[in-house]
Design a protein around this motif. Structure first.
Motif, PDB file in Angstrom:
ATOM      1  N   PRO A   1       0.844  -1.210   0.000  1.00 12.49           N
ATOM      2  CA  PRO A   1       0.000   0.000   0.000  1.00 12.49           C
ATOM      3  C   PRO A   1       0.874   1.253   0.000  1.00 12.49           C
ATOM      4  CG  PRO A   1       0.105  -0.930   2.189  1.00 12.49           C
ATOM      5  CD  PRO A   1       0.879  -1.864   1.307  1.00 12.49           C
ATOM      6  N   LEU A   2       0.577   2.177  -0.890  1.00  8.91           N
ATOM      7  CA  LEU A   2       1.273   3.465  -0.915  1.00  8.91           C
ATOM      8  C   LEU A   2       0.421   4.581  -0.327  1.00  8.91           C
ATOM      9  CD1 LEU A   2       2.924   3.319  -4.466  1.00  8.91           C
ATOM     10  CD2 LEU A   2       3.957   2.767  -2.263  1.00  8.91           C
ATOM     11  N   GLY A   3      -0.829   4.294  -0.011  1.00  8.15           N
ATOM     12  CA  GLY A   3      -1.722   5.268   0.606  1.00  8.15           C
ATOM     13  C   GLY A   3      -2.912   4.549   1.203  1.00  8.15           C
ATOM     14  N   GLY A   4      -3.604   5.205   2.130  1.00  6.29           N
ATOM     15  CA  GLY A   4      -4.800   4.637   2.724  1.00  6.29           C
ATOM     16  C   GLY A   4      -4.584   3.957   4.061  1.00  6.29           C
ATOM     17  N   LEU A   5      -3.338   3.883   4.540  1.00  4.86           N
ATOM     18  CA  LEU A   5      -3.045   3.253   5.829  1.00  4.86           C
ATOM     19  C   LEU A   5      -2.687   4.323   6.851  1.00  4.86           C
ATOM     20  CD1 LEU A   5      -3.125   0.139   6.306  1.00  4.86           C
ATOM     21  CD2 LEU A   5      -2.851   0.766   3.931  1.00  4.86           C
ATOM     22  N   HIS A   6      -3.272   4.191   8.054  1.00  2.00           N
ATOM     23  CA  HIS A   6      -3.089   5.170   9.130  1.00  2.00           C
ATOM     24  C   HIS A   6      -3.591   6.549   8.702  1.00  2.00           C
ATOM     25  CE1 HIS A   6       0.228   2.726  11.413  1.00  2.00           C
ATOM     26  NE2 HIS A   6      -0.846   2.016  11.115  1.00  2.00           N
TER      27      HIS A   6
ATOM     28  N   ASP B   1       3.238   9.410  -2.348  1.00  2.00           N
ATOM     29  CA  ASP B   1       4.560   9.425  -2.970  1.00  2.00           C
ATOM     30  C   ASP B   1       4.659   8.204  -3.887  1.00  2.00           C
ATOM     31  OD1 ASP B   1       7.283   9.175  -3.596  1.00  2.00           O
ATOM     32  OD2 ASP B   1       7.920   9.984  -1.668  1.00  2.00           O
ATOM     33  N   ILE B   2       4.931   8.427  -5.166  1.00  2.00           N
ATOM     34  CA  ILE B   2       4.959   7.324  -6.139  1.00  2.00           C
ATOM     35  C   ILE B   2       6.357   7.083  -6.676  1.00  2.00           C
ATOM     36  CG2 ILE B   2       2.546   7.541  -6.829  1.00  2.00           C
ATOM     37  CD1 ILE B   2       3.565   9.165  -9.267  1.00  2.00           C
TER      38      ILE B   2
ATOM     39  N   HIS C   1      -0.532  10.945 -11.910  1.00  2.00           N
ATOM     40  CA  HIS C   1       0.462   9.890 -12.093  1.00  2.00           C
ATOM     41  C   HIS C   1       0.728   9.629 -13.571  1.00  2.00           C
ATOM     42  CE1 HIS C   1      -0.095   9.685  -7.924  1.00  2.00           C
ATOM     43  NE2 HIS C   1      -0.981   8.715  -7.853  1.00  2.00           N
ATOM     44  N   LEU C   2      -0.310   9.741 -14.397  1.00  2.00           N
ATOM     45  CA  LEU C   2      -0.130   9.478 -15.825  1.00  2.00           C
ATOM     46  C   LEU C   2       0.781  10.512 -16.492  1.00  2.00           C
ATOM     47  CD1 LEU C   2      -3.673   8.316 -16.984  1.00  2.00           C
ATOM     48  CD2 LEU C   2      -1.555   7.021 -17.118  1.00  2.00           C
ATOM     49  N   LYS C   3       0.970  11.641 -15.843  1.00  2.00           N
ATOM     50  CA  LYS C   3       1.909  12.622 -16.379  1.00  2.00           C
ATOM     51  C   LYS C   3       3.359  12.213 -16.119  1.00  2.00           C
ATOM     52  CE  LYS C   3      -1.311  16.501 -15.828  1.00  2.00           C
ATOM     53  NZ  LYS C   3      -1.568  17.796 -15.146  1.00  2.00           N
ATOM     54  N   GLN C   4       3.562  11.215 -15.243  1.00  2.00           N
ATOM     55  CA  GLN C   4       4.909  10.814 -14.867  1.00  2.00           C
ATOM     56  C   GLN C   4       5.284   9.420 -15.367  1.00  2.00           C
ATOM     57  OE1 GLN C   4       5.999  12.125 -10.756  1.00  2.00           O
ATOM     58  NE2 GLN C   4       3.823  12.600 -10.568  1.00  2.00           N
TER      59      GLN C   4
ATOM     60  N   GLN D   1       9.807   3.370  -0.371  1.00  2.00           N
ATOM     61  CA  GLN D   1       9.572   4.787  -0.091  1.00  2.00           C
ATOM     62  C   GLN D   1       8.087   5.095  -0.181  1.00  2.00           C
ATOM     63  OE1 GLN D   1      12.149   7.577  -2.106  1.00  2.00           O
ATOM     64  NE2 GLN D   1      10.572   9.167  -2.155  1.00  2.00           N
ATOM     65  N   ALA D   2       7.584   5.744   0.853  1.00  2.00           N
ATOM     66  CA  ALA D   2       6.173   6.142   0.894  1.00  2.00           C
ATOM     67  C   ALA D   2       6.067   7.466   1.625  1.00  2.00           C
ATOM     68  CB  ALA D   2       5.318   5.075   1.573  1.00  2.00           C
ATOM     69  N   GLY D   3       5.049   8.198   1.339  1.00  2.00           N
ATOM     70  CA  GLY D   3       4.853   9.500   1.955  1.00  2.00           C
ATOM     71  C   GLY D   3       3.790  10.258   1.191  1.00  2.00           C
ATOM     72  N   ILE D   4       3.968  11.564   1.085  1.00  2.00           N
ATOM     73  CA  ILE D   4       2.968  12.378   0.415  1.00  2.00           C
ATOM     74  C   ILE D   4       3.632  13.314  -0.584  1.00  2.00           C
ATOM     75  CG2 ILE D   4       1.324  12.303   2.315  1.00  2.00           C
ATOM     76  CD1 ILE D   4       2.254  15.088   3.151  1.00  2.00           C
ATOM     77  N   GLU D   5       2.861  13.666  -1.613  1.00  2.00           N
ATOM     78  CA  GLU D   5       3.224  14.714  -2.542  1.00  2.00           C
ATOM     79  C   GLU D   5       2.109  15.750  -2.508  1.00  2.00           C
ATOM     80  OE1 GLU D   5       4.002  13.218  -6.425  1.00  2.00           O
ATOM     81  OE2 GLU D   5       5.814  12.135  -5.829  1.00  2.00           O
ATOM     82  N   LEU D   6       2.482  17.012  -2.361  1.00  2.00           N
ATOM     83  CA  LEU D   6       1.515  18.090  -2.226  1.00  2.00           C
ATOM     84  C   LEU D   6       1.425  18.856  -3.537  1.00  2.00           C
ATOM     85  CD1 LEU D   6       2.697  19.382   1.268  1.00  2.00           C
ATOM     86  CD2 LEU D   6       0.993  17.629   0.771  1.00  2.00           C
TER      87      LEU D   6
END
Length: 665
Positions: free
Chosen positions: A30-35, A73-74, A103-106, A456-461
């Motif tokens: 999981p890269l998002g949705g946990l905690h 973070d992807i 994400h499709l831009k990357q 690596q996991a986290g956030i992108e703003l």
């Protein structure tokens, strides 16, 4: 179950009937949705193949100044983009599909499978972003099975949720079958008549489910989640009692709720004006696909409803979560150009605040009430039910699937813990469960579940300008600006190591009793002291030539300025230090502004300093110097002084006309 992670756990159950190669585990990451609530994104990986399940976004907190949306973070996906075989979407809520256009831009995703409504909404997003050609969208029906790569097949099992066209996934892999619930509840009287396909789930349970990944959002709530239909009579009561205009706000993507509201509007003879881009978009797609059925004559423009009696008007709007730019929020602040609150209006919040939005929602309600509106809100009104299952829903899911291993997902930590306790009550051994966080690698084999490290996991703003992601340094600077304000200092230094003129100091947003003039004197003393004490250290003159380490000098001056400002103001404002070396100095900072001033932003003791390049014995003229070759160094060095003196005169003039302006700022 204890909250700590257990590195390796062996099943005590009978051997799996699925077989499989135990040398290569199935990895679920999981890269998002946990905690947390939102930005649900999950990676299924086996050997050299990756399939994504959903890719959502979350809303920013109050401390994320200027941030529009939060993405996972992807970095891991970008590093392994060559392995991606496709994506599977469970349903069309923003916290499950909102991140896909970014994400499709990357990186490319060859194909995306999902339900009709979700892909219709996603297609609109991709068209708007101009990236529709970056992937292929393929719709699926209940019980459709699709294959991605050599190792994955997904069956789409109809479930019930607050949004139409929602699915649970049965994923067949070389190590066994994994059930990924997506968002769900067991609604036995769904508004659209599409029942949860419990029979198909039970069939998978009979064959053997290796692991269940299950939505935990309402794991703390006992009982069964009420049916969506239970809202209808309560909304009907509110509609019948409203004497003036009605305004109703709900999640735009809650198609079942929107359908009921439109049905009640028709029943009570009210014309509907739809306000808010996302609401218009969802209703348009839902009508085209047949999920919303009503006559075209029901809808009126805002201009048309002005000619109708208040008792004949219903305004359906966005803003149920207090989003600053949503229509109802702007109405509450009297900033909407076409709609203003009238005394006697009835405004209905047919939604509960999601975690983190409570204050924004409460403030919106207060502003509406202050303008004379009758605001209907709160759980006790019975005008909203969740789309996420409660404890009895979770028990039914566990009973149907009978998983060997269990991983609670989609929720904050306390929800994951509570869900794992429910699973233990249903017979899943504690050693067969994992409590994980974003970036944890779950490794599944036919007879074991374990943690295989982290990625690596986290956030992108994403900034509200949509020009790119907001880096941590920028966000910290914004937070510092909001909390302590900013101090701007400009200083020019000549070849003799002395200040060309008195430095200028400007204070903005700093709560202090210190006068500008006093702080300017302290800044000047600091700069002069450092120049007198340390000039020889940075001045490497030899045989008549002059070589100065301007970058090192600027960094030293900036550090001492920061200490002085903190000491005098007793706070930690953002420091913007504009440093002017002589015009013909060979000075190459990391970031140079379009004019001759070099700007450095410092935050929390960390700043960007210029590169350490001493000047050559014979300085090479810069482009600006070549254009002004007939102008002396001293004249160029005094240019900032002229500009700053003019600004100071304007500031003093404003003070004379507005004596309280500085105190107010």
């Amino acid at each position: 179950m204890p909250s700590k992670q257990i590195r390796s756990r062996k099943s005590q159950s009978a051997p799996s009937q699925n077989g499989g190669d135990q040398s290569s585990p199935l990895k679920v990451i999981p890269l998002g949705g946990l905690h947390e609530i939102g930005k649900n994104t999950c990676v299924f990986e086996y050997e050299d193949e990756i399939v994504l399940v959903d890719s959502g976004l979350a809303f920013p907190t109050d401390a994320m100044h200027g941030v529009n949306i939060v993405l996972p973070d992807i970095a891991y996906l970008k590093e392994n983009a060559h392995k991606i075989k496709g994506m599977v979407v469970t349903h069309g809520h923003e916290d499950h599909i909102g991140g896909i256009p970014y994400h499709l831009k990357q990186f490319d995703i060859p194909v995306i499978y999902g339900p009709r409504l979700a892909l219709a909404l996603l297609g609109g997003k991709l068209d708007e972003a101009g990236i529709r050609n970056k992937t292929e969208l393929r719709t699926v029906q209940p019980r459709d099975t699709i294959t991605l790569g050599e190792h994955f097949s997904f069956e789409f099992i109809r479930n019930t949720h607050s949004m139409a066209d929602s699915f649970t996934l049965a994923v067949t892999t070389p190590v066994g079958v994994v059930v990924f619930t997506g968002d769900f509840k067991f609604d036995h009287t769904p508004v659209d008549g599409e029942n949860f396909d419990v029979q198909r789930l039970a069939e998978y349970g009979e064959k053997g489910v290796l692991c269940l990944f299950s939505d935990s959002t309402n794991a703390e709530t006992p009982g069964l989640c009420p049916s969506e239909r239970s809202v209808y009579p309560n909304l009907d009561r509110v509609f019948s009692q409203a004497e003036g205009r009605l305004m109703v706000t709900t999640f735009a993507s809650s198609v079942h709720r929107v359908n009921m509201i439109l049905d009640l509007a028709q029943k009570h003879g009210r014309s509907v004006a739809v306000v808010g881009r996302s609401m218009l978009n969802v209703i348009s797609h839902a009508r085209n696909l047949g999920y919303v059925k009503c006559d075209d004559s029901l809808f009126k423009s805002i201009q048309e409803i002005r000619n109708l009696a208040d008792k004949d008007v219903l305004i359906l709007t966005t803003g149920s979560q207090g989003e600053p730019m949503a229509a109802l929020s702007r109405i509450s602040r009297r900033e909407h150009r076409q709609i203003q609150v009238k005394p006697g209006d009835t405004i209905v919040f047919s939604a509960n605040p999601i975690p983190g939005n409570t204050i924004s929602v409460v403030n919106t309600i207060d502003r509406l009430m202050m303008q004379g509106a009758n605001v209907i809100y709160g759980r006790h009104q019975g005008i909203h039910v969740s789309g996420h299952g409660c404890q009895e829903d979770h028990k039914l899911m566990l009973a149907l699937t009978r998983p060997k291993f269990f991983v609670p997902v989609h929720g904050e930590h306390r929800m994951l813990i509570k869900h794992s306790q429910t699973a233990q009550m249903m017979g899943v051994p504690a050693e067969n469960m994992l409590i994980i966080d974003n970036g944890h690698v779950v490794e599944l084999r036919p007879e074991s579940i374990s943690l295989g490290g982290n990625v690596q996991a986290g956030i992108e703003l994403v900034d509200s300008s949509h020009s790119g992601t907001v880096q941590d340094k920028v966000l910290k600077e914004r937070q510092q600006l909001a909390e302590d304000g900013v101090v701007t200092t400009a200083a020019a230094v000549g070849w003799d190591g002395k200040l060309v003129s008195n430095p200028e100091v400007y204070i903005r947003g700093v709560a202090t009793g210190v006068e500008d003039q006093y702080l300017q004197e302290k800044v000047s003393e600091t700069l002069q002291t450092i120049l007198e004490d340390r000039w020889d250290h940075y001045n490497n003159s030899d045989n008549g030539s002059v070589s100065v380490d301007w970058s090192g000098l600027k960094s030293r001056l900036e550090r001492e300025l920061r200490r002085t400002i903190r000491r005098e103001l007793r706070c930690d404002p953002l420091l913007v230090f504009m440093f002017q070396p002589p015009a013909d100095a060979d000075y190459q900072p990391e970031t140079q502004s379009t004019d001759s001033l070099v700007t450095s932003h410092s935050s929390n003791g960390r700043g960007r300093s210029g590169s350490r390049k001493p000047a050559k014995a014979t300085p090479k003229p810069t482009p600006q110097a070549e254009k002004s070759s007939n102008t002396s160094v001293q004249k160029d060095a005094e240019t900032p002084k002229t500009t700053l003196d003019a600004e100071k005169r304007n500031r003093n003039r404003r003070r004379r006309t507005r004596p309280t302006a500085r105190a107010a700022s």
